[in-house]
Design a protein around this motif. Structure first.
Motif, PDB file in Angstrom:
ATOM      1  N   SER A  89      -2.957  -5.783 151.513  1.00 52.86           N
ATOM      2  CA  SER A  89      -2.365  -5.825 152.854  1.00 52.86           C
ATOM      3  C   SER A  89      -1.099  -4.981 152.944  1.00 52.86           C
ATOM      4  N   LYS A  90      -0.471  -4.755 151.786  1.00 52.53           N
ATOM      5  CA  LYS A  90       0.726  -3.912 151.732  1.00 52.53           C
ATOM      6  C   LYS A  90       0.380  -2.436 151.604  1.00 52.53           C
ATOM      7  N   GLY A  91      -0.930  -2.151 151.504  1.00 53.75           N
ATOM      8  CA  GLY A  91      -1.366  -0.769 151.459  1.00 53.75           C
ATOM      9  C   GLY A  91      -1.601  -0.195 150.072  1.00 53.75           C
ATOM     10  N   TYR A  92      -1.474  -1.020 149.033  1.00 50.59           N
ATOM     11  CA  TYR A  92      -1.710  -0.519 147.686  1.00 50.59           C
ATOM     12  C   TYR A  92      -3.205  -0.373 147.407  1.00 50.59           C
ATOM     13  N   LYS A  93      -3.561   0.667 146.665  1.00 50.27           N
ATOM     14  CA  LYS A  93      -4.922   0.807 146.170  1.00 50.27           C
ATOM     15  C   LYS A  93      -5.028   0.021 144.867  1.00 50.27           C
ATOM     16  N   ILE A  94      -6.197  -0.588 144.659  1.00 46.04           N
ATOM     17  CA  ILE A  94      -6.391  -1.494 143.529  1.00 46.04           C
ATOM     18  C   ILE A  94      -7.609  -1.061 142.718  1.00 46.04           C
ATOM     19  N   ALA A  95      -7.447  -1.014 141.398  1.00 45.26           N
ATOM     20  CA  ALA A  95      -8.564  -0.672 140.522  1.00 45.26           C
ATOM     21  C   ALA A  95      -8.577  -1.601 139.311  1.00 45.26           C
ATOM     22  N   ILE A  96      -9.722  -1.623 138.633  1.00 49.96           N
ATOM     23  CA  ILE A  96      -9.862  -2.342 137.372  1.00 49.96           C
ATOM     24  C   ILE A  96     -10.370  -1.354 136.328  1.00 49.96           C
ATOM     25  N   VAL A  97      -9.673  -1.285 135.196  1.00 50.29           N
ATOM     26  CA  VAL A  97     -10.119  -0.478 134.060  1.00 50.29           C
ATOM     27  C   VAL A  97     -10.225  -1.436 132.876  1.00 50.29           C
ATOM     28  N   THR A  98     -11.430  -1.616 132.353  1.00 51.04           N
ATOM     29  CA  THR A  98     -11.705  -2.697 131.425  1.00 51.04           C
ATOM     30  C   THR A  98     -12.726  -2.304 130.367  1.00 51.04           C
TER      31      THR A  98
ATOM     32  N   ASN B 109     -15.201  -8.575 145.915  1.00 55.17           N
ATOM     33  CA  ASN B 109     -15.549  -7.159 145.747  1.00 55.17           C
ATOM     34  C   ASN B 109     -14.725  -6.244 146.639  1.00 55.17           C
ATOM     35  N   GLU B 110     -14.483  -6.693 147.871  1.00 52.83           N
ATOM     36  CA  GLU B 110     -13.805  -5.818 148.840  1.00 52.83           C
ATOM     37  C   GLU B 110     -12.331  -5.619 148.503  1.00 52.83           C
ATOM     38  N   LEU B 111     -11.816  -6.368 147.532  1.00 54.44           N
ATOM     39  CA  LEU B 111     -10.409  -6.251 147.162  1.00 54.44           C
ATOM     40  C   LEU B 111     -10.154  -5.157 146.129  1.00 54.44           C
ATOM     41  N   ILE B 112     -11.219  -4.610 145.556  1.00 50.18           N
ATOM     42  CA  ILE B 112     -11.097  -3.609 144.495  1.00 50.18           C
ATOM     43  C   ILE B 112     -11.663  -2.277 144.981  1.00 50.18           C
ATOM     44  N   ASP B 113     -10.858  -1.225 144.868  1.00 51.94           N
ATOM     45  CA  ASP B 113     -11.296   0.099 145.312  1.00 51.94           C
ATOM     46  C   ASP B 113     -12.159   0.810 144.276  1.00 51.94           C
ATOM     47  N   ILE B 114     -11.816   0.670 143.002  1.00 46.72           N
ATOM     48  CA  ILE B 114     -12.526   1.385 141.938  1.00 46.72           C
ATOM     49  C   ILE B 114     -12.606   0.490 140.698  1.00 46.72           C
ATOM     50  N   ILE B 115     -13.763   0.524 140.037  1.00 48.47           N
ATOM     51  CA  ILE B 115     -13.957  -0.157 138.754  1.00 48.47           C
ATOM     52  C   ILE B 115     -14.330   0.891 137.719  1.00 48.47           C
ATOM     53  N   VAL B 116     -13.679   0.851 136.571  1.00 45.15           N
ATOM     54  CA  VAL B 116     -14.080   1.685 135.430  1.00 45.15           C
ATOM     55  C   VAL B 116     -14.372   0.739 134.270  1.00 45.15           C
ATOM     56  N   GLY B 117     -15.652   0.703 133.869  1.00 47.59           N
ATOM     57  CA  GLY B 117     -16.071  -0.179 132.786  1.00 47.59           C
ATOM     58  C   GLY B 117     -16.458   0.580 131.539  1.00 47.59           C
ATOM     59  N   ALA B 118     -16.951  -0.163 130.553  1.00 46.58           N
ATOM     60  CA  ALA B 118     -17.266   0.418 129.251  1.00 46.58           C
ATOM     61  C   ALA B 118     -18.291   1.534 129.339  1.00 46.58           C
ATOM     62  N   GLU B 119     -19.271   1.374 130.238  1.00 40.66           N
ATOM     63  CA  GLU B 119     -20.337   2.376 130.324  1.00 40.66           C
ATOM     64  C   GLU B 119     -19.940   3.602 131.132  1.00 40.66           C
TER      65      GLU B 119
ATOM     66  N   LYS C 188     -10.682   2.358 125.708  1.00 42.27           N
ATOM     67  CA  LYS C 188      -9.265   2.114 125.465  1.00 42.27           C
ATOM     68  C   LYS C 188      -9.012   1.857 123.977  1.00 42.27           C
ATOM     69  N   PRO C 189      -7.884   2.355 123.442  1.00 39.58           N
ATOM     70  CA  PRO C 189      -6.692   2.888 124.112  1.00 39.58           C
ATOM     71  C   PRO C 189      -6.753   4.372 124.500  1.00 39.58           C
ATOM     72  N   ASN C 190      -7.904   5.013 124.327  1.00 42.99           N
ATOM     73  CA  ASN C 190      -8.031   6.354 124.893  1.00 42.99           C
ATOM     74  C   ASN C 190      -7.807   6.239 126.406  1.00 42.99           C
ATOM     75  N   PRO C 191      -7.063   7.161 127.008  1.00 44.00           N
ATOM     76  CA  PRO C 191      -6.706   7.022 128.424  1.00 44.00           C
ATOM     77  C   PRO C 191      -7.771   7.511 129.403  1.00 44.00           C
ATOM     78  N   GLU C 192      -8.956   7.906 128.916  1.00 43.83           N
ATOM     79  CA  GLU C 192      -9.970   8.511 129.788  1.00 43.83           C
ATOM     80  C   GLU C 192     -10.240   7.690 131.042  1.00 43.83           C
ATOM     81  N   GLY C 193     -10.519   6.400 130.872  1.00 43.41           N
ATOM     82  CA  GLY C 193     -10.856   5.562 132.021  1.00 43.41           C
ATOM     83  C   GLY C 193      -9.710   5.407 132.989  1.00 43.41           C
ATOM     84  N   LEU C 194      -8.512   5.237 132.456  1.00 48.79           N
ATOM     85  CA  LEU C 194      -7.337   5.070 133.304  1.00 48.79           C
ATOM     86  C   LEU C 194      -7.050   6.348 134.090  1.00 48.79           C
TER      87      LEU C 194
END
Length: 217
Positions: free
Chosen positions: A99-108, A125-135, A141-147
């Motif tokens: 609601s404050k305008g921040y974009k939200i992602a999950i990197v896991t 689901n609608e609260l997350i803009d982008i998901i980056v998972g193992a596949e 991680k800790p390689n920064p590729e997903g982030l």
């Protein structure tokens, strides 16, 4: 100016300990290993499945890693979502940040599709803009590729992002990506452990993360 907040999942937004333990124990038993105690399992949560196998078996058999991964997924597909809970206040925090305008992602280290299933369970689901998972990555991680991929697709730059996590793997990932890191103490890593890294802030839980973000406005 802060534009996006990227979260780890396990022990940051939610707790999948029971589902992970069931899946690990199933895979190890099928491969002929004794099942580890829950304390040792908790210490692997957030690691890749390969690192989990290495840590719990002290074995570096690459063929067996593939079998372990396959067996883990097989069990996890039937038990993980039912045995995962979001932490108290997580949905409220994500809604407030959105609601404050921040974009939200999950990197896991969890699989992308598993995160989608968990979010669906909690109507989040609608609260997350982008998901980056193992596949979604070649090196976890800790390689920064997903982030870095998430930052690019959020149309942000590193200086506009916080990465929030519960482990030293998360702290190293942020360091490798040259992104500010905010630690939460809802996992197995202590405040003293985090002090050895360049954390922007150390929070008790996700609600404290929200309070910290709002102080930056």
């Amino acid at each position: 100016m802060l534009k996006a907040i990227i979260f780890d999942f396990d022990y940051t937004l939610g707790d999948s300990t029971n589902g992970i333990a069931l899946s690990i124990n199933y895979a190890l038993e099928e491969l002929g290993y004794a099942t580890p105690n829950i304390t040792d399992i908790k210490k692997t949560i957030g690691l890749s499945l390969t690192e989990t196998y290495f840590t719990l078996t002290s074995n570096d058999n690459l063929d067996e890693v593939e079998q372990f991964t396959k067996l883990f997924k097989e069990k996890a597909d039937s038990v993980m979502v039912a045995n995962t809970e979001l932490y108290a206040g997580v949905k409220d925090v994500l809604q407030k940040l959105k609601s404050k305008g921040y974009k939200i992602a999950i990197v896991t280290a969890k699989f992308h599709y598993r995160i989608e299933q968990i979010l669906s369970k909690f109507d989040a689901n609608e609260l997350i803009d982008i998901i980056v998972g193992a596949e979604d990555v070649k090196i976890e991680k800790p390689n920064p590729e997903g982030l870095l991929w998430a930052i690019e697709h959020l149309e942000a730059i590193n200086e506009e992002v916080l990465y929030v996590g519960d482990s030293l793997v998360d702290a190293k990932t942020a360091e490798n990506a040259k992104v500010e890191f905010v630690a939460v103490l809802t996992g197995t890593t202590t405040r003293d452990d985090f002090r050895s890294y360049n954390s922007a802030y150390i929070c008790e839980n996700i609600s404290d993360v929200c309070k910290y973000v709002l102080t930056l406005e």
